[in-house]
Enzyme design. Structure first.
Site, short mmCIF file in Angstrom:
data_model
loop_
_atom_site.label_atom_id
_atom_site.label_comp_id
_atom_site.label_asym_id
_atom_site.label_seq_id
_atom_site.Cartn_x
_atom_site.Cartn_y
_atom_site.Cartn_z
CE LYS A 203 18.35 -24.54 -9.58
NZ LYS A 203 19.55 -24.80 -10.38
CG HIS B 171 21.18 -27.54 -12.44
ND1 HIS B 171 21.47 -26.30 -12.96
CD2 HIS B 171 21.68 -27.54 -11.18
CE1 HIS B 171 22.14 -25.58 -12.07
NE2 HIS B 171 22.28 -26.29 -10.98
CE LYS C 124 22.16 -21.06 -11.58
NZ LYS C 124 23.43 -21.28 -11.03
CG ASP D 95 -4.59 -23.62 -11.48
OD1 ASP D 95 -4.56 -24.82 -11.18
OD2 ASP D 95 -5.09 -22.73 -10.75
CG ASP E 116 23.34 -4.13 -27.24
OD1 ASP E 116 24.39 -4.00 -26.59
OD2 ASP E 116 23.31 -4.39 -28.45
CG HIS F 41 22.93 -19.95 -7.15
ND1 HIS F 41 21.69 -20.48 -7.44
CD2 HIS F 41 23.82 -20.94 -7.38
CE1 HIS F 41 21.82 -21.73 -7.81
NE2 HIS F 41 23.10 -22.04 -7.79
#
Length: 486
Positions: A226, A224, A406, A231, A411, A404
């Site tokens: 991404k 899952h 997350k 380089d 603070d 979508h």
């Protein structure tokens, strides 16, 4: 003959109860939450054969013997690599803000590495900007490009990404792609993998799904993450899959997907390269630990001040570290806590931590999509609303598409972004990645994005929620029963 039938019946009965008893003992011996254990036991005793088969398929995070063997074999070399990196003390942070200190200490003890300083960080809150920036970086790549995505779907600007990768491969850049078999199923059924492989791009289909493999490893264990690495000094991660939202799931009825990504330059790219190399070796058996480009690292250390920690989870990585990081972050909040997630099915510990934060006087906001692509999760998440609202948590339902993103902001200083949903699958099962950024400038930028989400949301009122129809409450409790598996 009658005696033979009696013996066969007794043998079948003995085998049946031995199987049930064996699975029961296995459930009880595993250290898991009581609700999860009870849910599994109820399923097995109410629907015995179906329950046993379901548990064998989905009950434990079984990676498969071959991958487990590779996972164990790679750690000695990974530990040596980390030990070598630690020689360059100038890239590691020796101090953090008050709100971030406990979390960075946790990460150091669990993962063996301190926060990395000297990183340039840019928050990209629009998918079109992410894709255009990525196309530019691919065009300038000189040595190597590595990517990991759960979903890769052609169409729109993603086609230009594919063209840029092919062009990079033709000019001698070594390109590696790891794409999840389930999430990218449409991509692997298209002609694009053949086109990319013909150009020299190494495209790997991760965690294949088939009937025979289902009894050898858990099928809903998914890659899952991404991630993009270029380089060994440019890195991307966040919530966005390799899709153009204008062309992705247009008929789902939830609107365009809303995501954020973070583009980074500096030592953090080297750390993320280790995560990629571990994933690559587990899946392919090939060892590709990245070089420590200390000259690039030192030059960035002198120019930029962003302090970042990277948390990786999944089989073979420190168990429960994401869950522990979230709890530590929530308990560190003193003034304000803002959380965005498309799927809210928290553990009891997380739920209590969020409520306690609100009871302590922290202003807690949770932003969710108003329309969700998962009916099960949509209904199950509502079972938590009453307790959250009672504690004073502000729940916002985003109206501008499927949110979508997350993210967690504590603070206005401590930011957590990545691929982790607030559900059991992300917390305990899948291969996930989260960035921890201790920087007030970045925190202010993230706060602006979250404020835009809130401005385009509907605030749930506690009184109106308590007056919702009774049939909705029944559905919420029914789907809540399955929350340990969502």
């Amino acid at each position: 003959m009658t005696t033979l039938y009696v013996i066969i019946n007794w043998l079948l009965l003995f085998s049946y109860w031995s199987l049930i008893s064996g699975i029961t003992l296995r459930i009880m011996m595993k250290r898991r939450s009581v609700p999860s254990s009870m849910a599994w036991l109820l399923i097995i005793y109410i629907l015995p054969l179906l329950g046993v088969i379901t548990y064998i398929l989905f009950g434990e995070p079984n990676l498969g013997k071959r991958r487990i063997k590779r996972s164990k074999a790679l750690w000695p070399s990974t530990v040596r690599w980390i030990k070598n990196l630690k020689r360059y003390q100038q890239i590691f942070s020796d101090k953090n803000s008050e709100v971030a200190r406990a979390l960075f200490q946790l990460c150091e003890h669990r993962q063996g590495i301190r926060g990395l300083k000297g990183n340039q960080v840019k928050l990209l809150s629009k998918s079109e900007d992410v894709l255009h920036t990525l196309i530019q970086d691919i065009g300038l790549a000189k040595n190597n490009i590595e990517m990991v995505f759960y979903i890769w779907q052609a169409g729109g600007l993603v086609d230009r990404i594919i063209e840029s990768l092919v062009e990079a491969a033709w000019r001698g850049v070594y390109c590696r792609l790891m794409l999840d078999s389930v999430g990218s199923i449409d991509f692997f059924r298209s002609s694009h993998p053949t086109l990319m492989r013909a150009a020299g791009i190494n495209v790997v289909e991760v965690l294949h799904v088939s009937f025979l493999r289902s009894f050898l490893r858990r099928m809903d264990l998914r890659q899952h993450r991404k991630m993009v690495l270029i380089d060994n000094y440019i890195a991307y991660t966040g919530s966005m899959n390799m899709v153009d939202p204008r062309f992705f799931k247009k008929n789902s009825g939830v609107g365009q997907w809303i995501d954020i990504m973070v583009r980074m330059e500096g030592p953090v790219a080297t750390a993320m390269g280790v995560i990629f190399s571990c994933d690559w070796e587990i899946e392919t058996g090939e060892r590709i630990l990245p070089p420590v480009n200390i000259n690039d690292i030192v030059s960035f250390e002198k120019k930029y001040s962003h302090i970042i920690q990277v948390i990786a989870s999944g089989p073979g990585f420190p168990e429960g570290v994401i869950h522990q990081a979230l709890l530590t972050s929530i308990y560190a909040a003193r003034k304000k806590l803002v959380m965005t997630t498309p799927y809210l099915v928290p553990s009891d510990d997380l739920l209590h931590a969020i409520c306690i934060a609100a009871y302590r006087g922290v202003k807690v906001h949770i932003i969710l999509p108003r329309n969700n692509d998962s009916i099960l999760v949509d209904w199950a998440s509502r079972a938590f609303f009453s307790e959250l609202l009672k504690a004073g948590v502000l729940i916002h339902q985003f109206k501008g598409g499927l949110l979508h993103t997350k993210s967690i902001l504590v603070d206005d200083q401590l930011s957590l972004l990545g691929t982790v949903n607030l559900d059991m699958r992300s917390l305990w099962l899948n291969f996930e990645i989260t960035l921890v950024i201790d920087d007030d400038d970045f925190g202010r930028n993230l706060a602006k994005v979250q404020e835009e989400y809130i401005a385009n949301s509907h605030l749930i009122e506690a009184k109106s929620w308590s007056n919702r129809p009774y049939w909705q409450r029944i559905l919420e409790r029914f789907f809540y029963f399955f929350s340990p598996f969502l």
